[in-house]
Design an enzyme around this catalytic site. Structure first.
Site, PDB file in Angstrom:
ATOM      1  N   SER A 113       0.858  -1.191   0.000  1.00 16.82           N
ATOM      2  CA  SER A 113       0.000   0.000   0.000  1.00 16.82           C
ATOM      3  C   SER A 113       0.884   1.229   0.000  1.00 16.82           C
ATOM      4  O   SER A 113       1.763   1.375   0.862  1.00 16.82           O
ATOM      5  CB  SER A 113      -0.901  -0.012   1.236  1.00 16.82           C
ATOM      6  OG  SER A 113      -1.733   1.128   1.272  1.00 16.82           O
TER       7      SER A 113
ATOM      8  N   LYS B  16      -1.297  -0.947  -4.362  1.00 11.88           N
ATOM      9  CA  LYS B  16      -2.482  -0.158  -4.001  1.00 11.88           C
ATOM     10  C   LYS B  16      -2.029   1.249  -3.689  1.00 11.88           C
ATOM     11  O   LYS B  16      -1.052   1.438  -2.966  1.00 11.88           O
ATOM     12  CB  LYS B  16      -3.186  -0.751  -2.775  1.00 11.88           C
ATOM     13  CG  LYS B  16      -4.414   0.054  -2.350  1.00 11.88           C
ATOM     14  CD  LYS B  16      -5.169  -0.595  -1.199  1.00 11.88           C
ATOM     15  CE  LYS B  16      -4.672  -0.162   0.142  1.00 11.88           C
ATOM     16  NZ  LYS B  16      -5.537  -0.632   1.258  1.00 11.88           N
TER      17      LYS B  16
ATOM     18  N   LYS C  11      -3.285   5.150  -2.259  1.00 12.77           N
ATOM     19  CA  LYS C  11      -4.301   5.958  -1.610  1.00 12.77           C
ATOM     20  C   LYS C  11      -4.686   7.115  -2.532  1.00 12.77           C
ATOM     21  O   LYS C  11      -3.825   7.699  -3.208  1.00 12.77           O
ATOM     22  CB  LYS C  11      -3.781   6.505  -0.283  1.00 12.77           C
ATOM     23  CG  LYS C  11      -3.382   5.428   0.721  1.00 12.77           C
ATOM     24  CD  LYS C  11      -4.588   4.703   1.281  1.00 12.77           C
ATOM     25  CE  LYS C  11      -4.185   3.762   2.408  1.00 12.77           C
ATOM     26  NZ  LYS C  11      -5.350   3.119   3.052  1.00 12.77           N
TER      27      LYS C  11
ATOM     28  N   ASP D  42      -7.580   3.180  -3.027  1.00 17.33           N
ATOM     29  CA  ASP D  42      -8.270   3.206  -1.735  1.00 17.33           C
ATOM     30  C   ASP D  42      -8.496   4.654  -1.339  1.00 17.33           C
ATOM     31  O   ASP D  42      -7.544   5.423  -1.184  1.00 17.33           O
ATOM     32  CB  ASP D  42      -7.418   2.490  -0.684  1.00 17.33           C
ATOM     33  CG  ASP D  42      -8.067   2.482   0.697  1.00 17.33           C
ATOM     34  OD1 ASP D  42      -9.247   2.842   0.809  1.00 17.33           O
ATOM     35  OD2 ASP D  42      -7.376   2.104   1.659  1.00 17.33           O
TER      36      ASP D  42
ATOM     37  N   GLU E 146     -11.664   1.000  -3.502  1.00 19.36           N
ATOM     38  CA  GLU E 146     -11.958   0.698  -2.105  1.00 19.36           C
ATOM     39  C   GLU E 146     -12.531   1.906  -1.368  1.00 19.36           C
ATOM     40  O   GLU E 146     -11.947   2.991  -1.396  1.00 19.36           O
ATOM     41  CB  GLU E 146     -10.674   0.220  -1.424  1.00 19.36           C
ATOM     42  CG  GLU E 146     -10.876  -0.278  -0.003  1.00 19.36           C
ATOM     43  CD  GLU E 146      -9.578  -0.778   0.610  1.00 19.36           C
ATOM     44  OE1 GLU E 146      -9.582  -1.069   1.823  1.00 19.36           O
ATOM     45  OE2 GLU E 146      -8.561  -0.889  -0.109  1.00 19.36           O
TER      46      GLU E 146
ATOM     47  N   ASP F  43     -14.437  -1.345   3.150  1.00 14.40           N
ATOM     48  CA  ASP F  43     -13.529  -1.447   4.283  1.00 14.40           C
ATOM     49  C   ASP F  43     -14.257  -0.929   5.517  1.00 14.40           C
ATOM     50  O   ASP F  43     -14.914  -1.676   6.237  1.00 14.40           O
ATOM     51  CB  ASP F  43     -12.255  -0.642   3.990  1.00 14.40           C
ATOM     52  CG  ASP F  43     -11.251  -0.623   5.127  1.00 14.40           C
ATOM     53  OD1 ASP F  43     -11.559  -1.116   6.228  1.00 14.40           O
ATOM     54  OD2 ASP F  43     -10.135  -0.098   4.935  1.00 14.40           O
TER      55      ASP F  43
ATOM     56  N   LYS G 268     -10.295  -6.467   8.117  1.00  9.85           N
ATOM     57  CA  LYS G 268      -9.272  -6.062   9.076  1.00  9.85           C
ATOM     58  C   LYS G 268      -9.751  -6.518  10.456  1.00  9.85           C
ATOM     59  O   LYS G 268     -10.786  -6.045  10.927  1.00  9.85           O
ATOM     60  CB  LYS G 268      -9.077  -4.549   9.074  1.00  9.85           C
ATOM     61  CG  LYS G 268      -8.468  -4.006   7.798  1.00  9.85           C
ATOM     62  CD  LYS G 268      -8.369  -2.486   7.846  1.00  9.85           C
ATOM     63  CE  LYS G 268      -7.736  -1.944   6.565  1.00  9.85           C
ATOM     64  NZ  LYS G 268      -7.767  -0.460   6.548  1.00  9.85           N
TER      65      LYS G 268
ATOM     66  N   GLY H  28      -4.401  -4.164   6.174  1.00 10.13           N
ATOM     67  CA  GLY H  28      -3.453  -3.885   7.235  1.00 10.13           C
ATOM     68  C   GLY H  28      -3.634  -2.502   7.838  1.00 10.13           C
ATOM     69  O   GLY H  28      -4.249  -1.621   7.235  1.00 10.13           O
TER      70      GLY H  28
END
Length: 375
Positions: free
Chosen positions: A135, A161, A163, A188, A213, A238, A262, A291
């Site tokens: 990530s 991934k 952000k 995400d 996400e 999520d 998670k 995570g």
């Protein structure tokens, strides 16, 4: 299990580099490590992943300490038949899933060690090799993002991934897809958008992403359902899924095709297993394991969950060195060829806490005796 005491350690771990998301930046990461000690001396470890502020969730490292000390330790009995029953015993406490999860996971590790079984085997895992990805936080520029991604690909990570947030979405994705056309890529948002942004976000369909996400509100299911009907790319939930009830509602509404599990967010391993079994084994839809910048303790629990049969996308379980120059466990988690982290055949989570290193990062610690009455 006869649990003599719970020990809680507040640690502050420096990250190797700043990690920025749509809700803030982290350079020094707090956590609570929970040690459950059985009367015969065996131990189990868990991790509370609540952060410094109530940004990802309403919990913080300080609220979690308070809840463990003043409520969890008073409700749990010292004679605990199984970690699977912890959720029921703590059901009077509304919310505070991260605090509950840290204690519950320590008891899972304890149970696995007492039975001389790897935790992944105890919870029904079927594969030791867990496919993982990395990530990447929001970067100062797109050029720096490209260099960062290139470095992780060279290290052996097979899925990326990134952000995203308003103003940092289409352009970085377009550049990454141009630079790395065949690399599995997902984004995400951490709930950074409103539904008014749906037309712009729908343009992400052009870039063959694995998933988008949590674009909308952290408690929303309805807007995600509308958005999923607008796009070909799978939506992944999520923050909106905190229990199997949320997963059932998401399925009925069509809010997503994928769930990121998670354990801290959903209250522990038992709840994670419930969501996995419903979403993957009953609804036949994929999950993966997310995570929260865990130390090697929390990462061990993530690896165990990553071995479950319904985990069909790469999980956010990077090597220890991705986040920490020095982890607090012996034999830190390492990336193996094929973008794999391998579950270990040792009892429990597969790692031992290094006390000398742990003490370097502890700000406070305390021991609690469980006071609840056995049922």
């Amino acid at each position: 299990m006869e649990v003599a005491r719970l020990e809680v350690f507040e640690v502050w771990m420096p990250l190797v580099s700043e990690f920025r998301t749509s809700f803030g930046s982290t350079r020094l990461r707090p956590a609570l490590l929970v040690r459950a000690v059985e009367r015969g001396g065996e131990e189990g470890w868990g991790e509370v992943v609540a952060g410094e502020g109530p940004w990802y969730s309403s919990e913080t490292v300080w609220t979690a300490w308070h809840v463990i000390e003043d409520y969890i330790a008073r409700l749990l009995p010292s004679n605990i038949e199984s970690p699977e029953l912890v959720g029921e015993r703590l059901s009077r406490i509304r919310g505070h899933n991260m605090a509950k999860a840290g204690v519950e996971m320590a008891l899972w590790d304890l149970k696995a060690r007492m039975e001389s079984k790897p935790l992944w085997s105890l919870i029904g895992g079927v594969k030791r090799d867990v496919i993982v990805g990395v990530s990447v936080g929001i970067q100062p520029s797109i050029d720096i993002l490209v260099k960062t991604v290139s470095r992780y690909l060279e290290e052996g990570y097979g899925r990326i991934k990134i952000k995203i947030e308003p103003g940092w979405d289409i352009e970085p994705v377009e550049r990454l897809r141009r630079e790395f056309p065949d690399v599995p890529l997902q984004v995400d948002a951490n709930a950074a958008y409103t539904f008014l942004d749906a037309p712009r976000l729908s343009r992400l369909d052009e870039y063959s992403l694995l998933m988008i996400e949590q674009p909308f509100h952290h408690e929303d299911l309805l807007e995600h359902a509308y958005f999923q009907s607008m796009v070909r790319t799978p939506v992944c939930l999520d923050e909106s899924v905190r229990s199997v009830r949320d997963a059932v509602a998401a399925l009925r509404l069509g809010s997503a095709r994928i769930i990121n599990i998670k354990p801290g967010r959903v209250g522990g391993l038992a709840s994670s297993l419930e969501i996995h079994d419903f979403w993957s084994l009953k609804a036949h839809l994929p999950v993966w394991i997310g995570g929260m910048l865990e130390t090697g303790v929390g990462r061990g629990h993530l690896v165990a969950l990553g071995t479950l049969p319904g985990v069909r996308y790469p999980s956010d379980i990077s090597a220890s060195s991705r986040y920490y120059a020095e982890d607090i466990v012996d034999a830190p988690w390492e990336l193996e060829p094929g973008s794999v982290i391998r579950a270990r055949n040792r009892p429990g989570i597969g790692v031992e806490v290094n006390w000398e290193r742990l003490r370097k990062y502890v700000r406070r610690s305390r021991s609690f005796t469980l006071q609840g009455k056995a049922s």
